[in-house]
Design a protein around this motif. Structure first.
Motif, PDB file in Angstrom:
ATOM      1  N   VAL A  53       0.836  -1.152   0.108  1.00 38.64           N
ATOM      2  CA  VAL A  53      -0.369  -0.658   0.055  1.00 38.64           C
ATOM      3  C   VAL A  53       1.141   1.038   0.506  1.00 38.64           C
ATOM      4  O   VAL A  53       1.508   1.326   0.839  1.00 38.64           O
ATOM      5  CB  VAL A  53      -0.981   0.516   1.338  1.00 38.64           C
ATOM      6  CG1 VAL A  53      -1.709   1.305   1.009  1.00 38.64           C
ATOM      7  CG2 VAL A  53      -1.732  -1.200   1.362  1.00 38.64           C
ATOM      8  N   ASP A  93      -3.196   6.415  -1.662  1.00 43.83           N
ATOM      9  CA  ASP A  93      -4.232   5.464  -2.354  1.00 43.83           C
ATOM     10  C   ASP A  93      -3.646   4.356  -2.842  1.00 43.83           C
ATOM     11  O   ASP A  93      -4.954   3.843  -3.387  1.00 43.83           O
ATOM     12  CB  ASP A  93      -5.066   6.753  -2.690  1.00 43.83           C
ATOM     13  CG  ASP A  93      -5.500   7.953  -1.993  1.00 43.83           C
ATOM     14  OD1 ASP A  93      -5.541   7.196  -1.059  1.00 43.83           O
ATOM     15  OD2 ASP A  93      -5.036   9.046  -2.914  1.00 43.83           O
ATOM     16  N   SER A 112      -8.902  -1.944   0.847  1.00 38.89           N
ATOM     17  CA  SER A 112      -9.783  -1.933  -0.811  1.00 38.89           C
ATOM     18  C   SER A 112     -10.673  -3.564  -0.764  1.00 38.89           C
ATOM     19  O   SER A 112     -10.929  -4.801   0.230  1.00 38.89           O
ATOM     20  CB  SER A 112      -8.014  -1.814  -1.391  1.00 38.89           C
ATOM     21  OG  SER A 112      -8.571  -1.697  -3.162  1.00 38.89           O
ATOM     22  N   MET A 143      -7.103   2.404  -3.228  1.00 41.44           N
ATOM     23  CA  MET A 143      -8.015   2.443  -1.480  1.00 41.44           C
ATOM     24  C   MET A 143      -8.914   2.650  -2.002  1.00 41.44           C
ATOM     25  O   MET A 143      -9.522   4.108  -2.351  1.00 41.44           O
ATOM     26  CB  MET A 143      -7.006   3.306  -0.577  1.00 41.44           C
ATOM     27  CG  MET A 143      -6.388   2.761  -0.430  1.00 41.44           C
ATOM     28  SD  MET A 143      -5.741   0.908   0.329  1.00 41.44           S
ATOM     29  CE  MET A 143      -6.270   1.662   2.134  1.00 41.44           C
ATOM     30  N   ARG A 177      -8.212   4.394   3.524  1.00 38.78           N
ATOM     31  CA  ARG A 177      -6.281   4.170   4.795  1.00 38.78           C
ATOM     32  C   ARG A 177      -6.601   5.886   5.730  1.00 38.78           C
ATOM     33  O   ARG A 177      -7.218   7.290   5.538  1.00 38.78           O
ATOM     34  CB  ARG A 177      -6.103   5.875   2.924  1.00 38.78           C
ATOM     35  CG  ARG A 177      -4.454   5.390   3.016  1.00 38.78           C
ATOM     36  CD  ARG A 177      -4.094   6.250   1.597  1.00 38.78           C
ATOM     37  NE  ARG A 177      -3.300   7.446   2.638  1.00 38.78           N
ATOM     38  CZ  ARG A 177      -2.968   8.551   1.734  1.00 38.78           C
ATOM     39  NH1 ARG A 177      -3.215   9.144   0.763  1.00 38.78           N
ATOM     40  NH2 ARG A 177      -2.800   9.658   2.864  1.00 38.78           N
TER      41      ARG A 177
END
Length: 134
Positions: free
Chosen positions: A23, A26, A67, A125, A130
């Protein structure tokens, strides 16, 4: 921006030196994922069964990142035998038919002859998922 590493427990990640997913801001980048069941390190012989397991593994990594498959914007399919790709279409349509991410299919040799498909995805995301500094 924070960077978070997601691991699946696959022995390959430690042996080779990579993460199942990363990650970054975003974005969620999921490594090429095979049809191994990482809990048992076994793999089905059938390309369709492997495709289902690939997507299960990817969905798990995405969920752990905050996600999901519905957030996938890009997918790459890699198969040693291009002729087998059409067998996978019903499974892919089931998971991505409504989402319709940008996609590419490549025919190439894979690391283990038992592997009949490998799938890599990029996702965004979910809005509000987030957390700064995590």
């Amino acid at each position: 921006m924070s960077r978070k590493l997601i691991n699946s427990g696959s022995s390959f990640e430690a042996q080779i030196g990579y993460s199942r997913a990363v990650v970054d801001g975003d974005w969620v980048f999921v490594s090429g994922t095979t049809g191994f069941d990482y809990s048992t390190m076994t793999i089905a012989e059938d390309v369709v069964a492997q495709t289902e397991q690939c997507l299960k593994n990817i969905a798990d990594a995405l969920q752990r990142a905050g996600s999901g498959l519905e957030d996938v914007v890009r997918v790459t399919y890699i198969l040693p035998q291009a002729a087998e790709f059409e067998q996978c279409w019903p499974v892919l349509r089931k998971h991505f038919g409504a989402i319709r991410p940008a996609a590419t299919m490549i025919s190439a040799g894979l690391a283990d002859p038992r592997i009949r498909i490998e799938i890599e995805v990029t996702a965004r995301m979910r809005s509000g998922e987030r957390q700064e500094g995590s």
